[in-house]
Design a protein around this motif. Structure first.
Motif, PDB file in Angstrom:
ATOM      1  N   MET A   1       1.224  -1.291   0.057  1.00 52.61           N
ATOM      2  CA  MET A   1      -0.174   0.297  -0.023  1.00 52.61           C
ATOM      3  C   MET A   1       0.708   1.088  -0.293  1.00 52.61           C
ATOM      4  O   MET A   1       1.831   1.332   0.959  1.00 52.61           O
ATOM      5  N   SER A   2       1.154   1.793  -1.329  1.00 55.29           N
ATOM      6  CA  SER A   2       1.402   2.971  -1.013  1.00 55.29           C
ATOM      7  C   SER A   2       0.422   4.484  -1.526  1.00 55.29           C
ATOM      8  O   SER A   2       1.717   5.450  -1.303  1.00 55.29           O
ATOM      9  N   LYS A   3      -0.195   4.251  -1.554  1.00 61.25           N
ATOM     10  CA  LYS A   3      -1.394   5.529  -2.288  1.00 61.25           C
ATOM     11  C   LYS A   3      -1.344   6.677  -1.032  1.00 61.25           C
ATOM     12  O   LYS A   3      -1.470   6.014   0.463  1.00 61.25           O
ATOM     13  N   ASP A   4      -1.034   8.003  -1.080  1.00 62.79           N
ATOM     14  CA  ASP A   4      -0.996   8.540  -0.142  1.00 62.79           C
ATOM     15  C   ASP A   4      -2.727   9.388  -0.207  1.00 62.79           C
ATOM     16  O   ASP A   4      -2.917   9.564   1.340  1.00 62.79           O
ATOM     17  N   ASN A   5      -3.272   8.876  -0.594  1.00 65.12           N
ATOM     18  CA  ASN A   5      -4.612   9.944  -1.025  1.00 65.12           C
ATOM     19  C   ASN A   5      -5.153   8.465  -1.926  1.00 65.12           C
ATOM     20  O   ASN A   5      -5.369   7.638  -2.472  1.00 65.12           O
ATOM     21  N   ILE A   6      -6.945   8.884  -1.434  1.00 60.66           N
ATOM     22  CA  ILE A   6      -7.943   8.111  -2.047  1.00 60.66           C
ATOM     23  C   ILE A   6      -8.162   8.670  -3.145  1.00 60.66           C
ATOM     24  O   ILE A   6      -8.371   9.416  -3.979  1.00 60.66           O
ATOM     25  N   GLU A   7      -7.573   7.597  -4.643  1.00 63.77           N
ATOM     26  CA  GLU A   7      -8.619   8.078  -5.839  1.00 63.77           C
ATOM     27  C   GLU A   7      -9.802   9.053  -5.974  1.00 63.77           C
ATOM     28  O   GLU A   7     -10.885   7.982  -5.859  1.00 63.77           O
ATOM     29  N   MET A   8      -9.989   9.661  -6.270  1.00 63.38           N
ATOM     30  CA  MET A   8     -10.961  10.446  -7.185  1.00 63.38           C
ATOM     31  C   MET A   8     -11.321  10.505  -8.250  1.00 63.38           C
ATOM     32  O   MET A   8     -10.980  11.428  -8.833  1.00 63.38           O
ATOM     33  N   HIS A   9     -12.474  10.030  -8.895  1.00 61.40           N
ATOM     34  CA  HIS A   9     -13.364  10.284 -10.396  1.00 61.40           C
ATOM     35  C   HIS A   9     -13.984  11.717 -10.350  1.00 61.40           C
ATOM     36  O   HIS A   9     -14.671  11.176  -9.570  1.00 61.40           O
ATOM     37  N   LEU A  10     -14.129  12.275 -10.910  1.00 58.40           N
ATOM     38  CA  LEU A  10     -14.864  13.640 -10.389  1.00 58.40           C
ATOM     39  C   LEU A  10     -15.762  13.825 -12.291  1.00 58.40           C
ATOM     40  O   LEU A  10     -15.402  13.677 -12.847  1.00 58.40           O
ATOM     41  N   LEU A  11     -16.879  14.026 -12.017  1.00 55.85           N
ATOM     42  CA  LEU A  11     -17.725  14.155 -13.243  1.00 55.85           C
ATOM     43  C   LEU A  11     -17.640  15.898 -12.705  1.00 55.85           C
ATOM     44  O   LEU A  11     -18.041  16.338 -14.441  1.00 55.85           O
ATOM     45  N   SER A  12     -17.625  16.978 -11.913  1.00 59.52           N
ATOM     46  CA  SER A  12     -17.333  17.892 -12.078  1.00 59.52           C
ATOM     47  C   SER A  12     -16.452  18.501 -13.328  1.00 59.52           C
ATOM     48  O   SER A  12     -14.988  17.647 -13.434  1.00 59.52           O
ATOM     49  N   GLY A  13     -17.049  19.221 -13.967  1.00 55.91           N
ATOM     50  CA  GLY A  13     -15.774  19.843 -15.114  1.00 55.91           C
ATOM     51  C   GLY A  13     -15.602  18.987 -16.495  1.00 55.91           C
ATOM     52  O   GLY A  13     -15.146  19.179 -17.205  1.00 55.91           O
ATOM     53  N   LYS A  14     -17.010  18.038 -16.776  1.00 57.72           N
ATOM     54  CA  LYS A  14     -17.507  17.335 -17.747  1.00 57.72           C
ATOM     55  C   LYS A  14     -18.638  17.963 -18.699  1.00 57.72           C
ATOM     56  O   LYS A  14     -18.581  17.708 -19.331  1.00 57.72           O
ATOM     57  N   GLY A  15     -18.780  18.902 -18.219  1.00 58.18           N
ATOM     58  CA  GLY A  15     -19.754  19.623 -18.665  1.00 58.18           C
ATOM     59  C   GLY A  15     -21.127  19.168 -18.418  1.00 58.18           C
ATOM     60  O   GLY A  15     -22.037  19.320 -19.439  1.00 58.18           O
ATOM     61  N   CYS A  16     -21.756  17.693 -17.758  1.00 55.39           N
ATOM     62  CA  CYS A  16     -22.342  17.745 -17.732  1.00 55.39           C
ATOM     63  C   CYS A  16     -23.158  17.011 -16.101  1.00 55.39           C
ATOM     64  O   CYS A  16     -21.977  16.773 -15.265  1.00 55.39           O
ATOM     65  N   ASP A  17     -23.970  16.338 -15.584  1.00 54.32           N
ATOM     66  CA  ASP A  17     -24.207  16.295 -14.195  1.00 54.32           C
ATOM     67  C   ASP A  17     -25.113  14.794 -14.255  1.00 54.32           C
ATOM     68  O   ASP A  17     -25.431  14.221 -13.130  1.00 54.32           O
ATOM     69  N   HIS A  40     -11.524   3.625  -6.065  1.00 53.56           N
ATOM     70  CA  HIS A  40     -11.727   4.913  -5.915  1.00 53.56           C
ATOM     71  C   HIS A  40     -13.212   5.891  -5.558  1.00 53.56           C
ATOM     72  O   HIS A  40     -13.909   4.462  -4.884  1.00 53.56           O
ATOM     73  N   ARG A  41     -13.403   6.879  -5.491  1.00 50.71           N
ATOM     74  CA  ARG A  41     -14.566   7.379  -5.660  1.00 50.71           C
ATOM     75  C   ARG A  41     -14.608   8.607  -6.081  1.00 50.71           C
ATOM     76  O   ARG A  41     -14.104   8.970  -6.974  1.00 50.71           O
ATOM     77  N   HIS A  42     -16.179   8.803  -6.197  1.00 48.49           N
ATOM     78  CA  HIS A  42     -16.205  10.075  -6.886  1.00 48.49           C
ATOM     79  C   HIS A  42     -16.379  10.557  -6.025  1.00 48.49           C
ATOM     80  O   HIS A  42     -16.954  11.802  -4.811  1.00 48.49           O
ATOM     81  N   ASP A  43     -17.211  12.006  -6.844  1.00 50.65           N
ATOM     82  CA  ASP A  43     -17.648  12.957  -6.479  1.00 50.65           C
ATOM     83  C   ASP A  43     -19.232  13.838  -7.101  1.00 50.65           C
ATOM     84  O   ASP A  43     -19.957  14.802  -6.949  1.00 50.65           O
ATOM     85  N   TYR A  44     -19.474  12.219  -7.153  1.00 52.42           N
ATOM     86  CA  TYR A  44     -21.112  12.755  -7.392  1.00 52.42           C
ATOM     87  C   TYR A  44     -22.028  10.214  -7.126  1.00 52.42           C
ATOM     88  O   TYR A  44     -20.659   9.527  -6.836  1.00 52.42           O
ATOM     89  N   TYR A  45     -23.034  10.938  -7.958  1.00 56.37           N
ATOM     90  CA  TYR A  45     -23.791   9.215  -6.775  1.00 56.37           C
ATOM     91  C   TYR A  45     -23.693   8.541  -7.675  1.00 56.37           C
ATOM     92  O   TYR A  45     -23.761   9.405  -9.054  1.00 56.37           O
ATOM     93  N   SER A  46     -23.322   7.123  -7.957  1.00 58.66           N
ATOM     94  CA  SER A  46     -24.047   6.077  -8.853  1.00 58.66           C
ATOM     95  C   SER A  46     -25.144   5.060  -8.090  1.00 58.66           C
ATOM     96  O   SER A  46     -24.956   4.883  -7.696  1.00 58.66           O
ATOM     97  N   LEU A  47     -25.240   4.857  -9.799  1.00 56.77           N
ATOM     98  CA  LEU A  47     -25.963   4.108  -8.968  1.00 56.77           C
ATOM     99  C   LEU A  47     -25.852   2.391  -9.982  1.00 56.77           C
ATOM    100  O   LEU A  47     -25.583   2.715 -11.716  1.00 56.77           O
ATOM    101  N   PHE A  48     -26.462   1.389  -9.828  1.00 63.60           N
ATOM    102  CA  PHE A  48     -25.804  -0.012 -10.425  1.00 63.60           C
ATOM    103  C   PHE A  48     -27.020  -0.720 -10.703  1.00 63.60           C
ATOM    104  O   PHE A  48     -27.371  -0.810  -9.490  1.00 63.60           O
ATOM    105  N   LEU A  49     -27.596  -1.344 -11.331  1.00 60.04           N
ATOM    106  CA  LEU A  49     -29.113  -1.611 -12.114  1.00 60.04           C
ATOM    107  C   LEU A  49     -28.641  -3.035 -12.560  1.00 60.04           C
ATOM    108  O   LEU A  49     -28.113  -3.113 -13.575  1.00 60.04           O
ATOM    109  N   LEU A  50     -28.639  -4.383 -11.465  1.00 62.87           N
ATOM    110  CA  LEU A  50     -28.143  -5.156 -12.179  1.00 62.87           C
ATOM    111  C   LEU A  50     -29.605  -6.154 -12.692  1.00 62.87           C
ATOM    112  O   LEU A  50     -30.573  -6.338 -11.417  1.00 62.87           O
TER     113      LEU A  50
END
Length: 293
Positions: A1-17, A40-50
């Motif tokens: 384990m070498s990461k200093d921070n949890i990777e963050m995936h961004l929706l902001s800045g993509k021009g859509c919500d 990883h984690r996001h700055d947005y909510y995620s939904l997975f419908l199986l």
């Protein structure tokens, strides 16, 4: 384990919500989305419908097994990544949480540490599938119409209202949702805690922000959630600490300072009291559990 921070995936800045796509083996909702195979984690909510198939995913290091039809909801704070899948069919959606009314989101999640998975009957699946299919069509063929954005937002809101009703029907022992002052205060308190727990550690600080007395805040939160205001705050602190212990290489001292504690020994005592074991023991124990999957 070498990461200093949890990777963050961004929706902001993509021009859509809103992003939505049919489910694929990678669970990626758009072609330019970063690699999601790592935690990883996001700055947005995620939904997975199986709809059908099998998905094994880790959410805050808890193994979630989905065998359709079912829905998994992931909040921005939760760390997750897929582990394996088999013959899957369904939908993946990501969206800005500002689209959804706070009361609706609150009805589906009591704290950031909880994982929300809902099993679906055939009627629920048909309703959600049709709604997601129409939403996907609108997003893919978005036109420049005056109320297009309102339409998309209302469809996402309708989706979550349906999920909230499904959740409520499966938990009939819970108090019915209402717009009472007690419910509103509790929802606002939890929203503030989620955003400010690094800075504000005492109920009195939140009571001041809400313009109510500490006693009234405690009585109200206890009535609605069954937990004291202090417990809610501590759950958020320890929940984030657990993520950092699991998904970063930071020391206990570094994590304590990141979470706003000047005295790391006090943080260790608090963590041990809430979780039942020390931060180091938690990190080591979860490594062993994870290796068993």
């Amino acid at each position: 384990m070498s990461k200093d921070n949890i990777e963050m995936h961004l929706l902001s800045g993509k021009g859509c919500d809103i992003m939505i796509s049919p489910m694929s083996a990678s669970y990626v909702p758009s072609e330019d989305e970063p690699n999601t195979s790592e935690a990883h984690r996001h700055d947005y909510y995620s939904l997975f419908l199986l709809e059908k198939g099998l998905i094994k995913m880790f959410v805050d290091n808890e193994c979630v097994m989905m065998s359709g039809p079912s829905v998994l909801l992931v909040s921005p704070e939760q760390v997750h990544h897929p582990s394996e899948s088999s013959v899957i069919k369904g939908w993946v959606m990501a969206f800005d949480g500002k689209i959804i009314d706070r009361e609706v989101i609150s009805s589906l999640e009591h704290s950031n540490s909880e994982i929300c998975v809902l099993e679906l009957n055939n009627n629920d699946l048909s309703f959600l599938n049709n709604l997601l299919s129409n939403l996907h069509s609108c997003v893919s063929n978005r036109i420049s119409a005056p109320f297009e954005k309102n339409l998309l937002h209302s469809m996402v809101s309708s989706l979550y209202l349906k999920l909230a009703n499904i959740h409520w029907s499966k938990n009939l022992h819970c108090e019915k949702a209402s717009k009472s002052r007690s419910v509103q205060i509790t929802q606002n308190f939890k929203f503030l805690v989620r955003n400010d727990f690094r800075e504000f550690k005492k109920p009195s600080m939140y009571a001041e922000k809400l313009s109510i007395s500490v006693t009234y805040l405690n009585d109200t939160v206890k009535k609605i959630t069954g937990f004291s205001a202090t417990t809610i705050i501590q759950q958020e602190i320890v929940g984030e600490a657990q993520r950092m212990l699991l998904y970063t290489g930071k020391s206990v001292k570094e994590i304590a300072f990141d979470l706003g504690f000047e005295d790391w020994k006090y943080f260790t005592r608090l963590f041990s009291k809430v979780s039942g074991r020390s931060p180091t023991a938690f990190r080591n124990d979860r490594k062993i559990i994870r290796s068993e999957y």
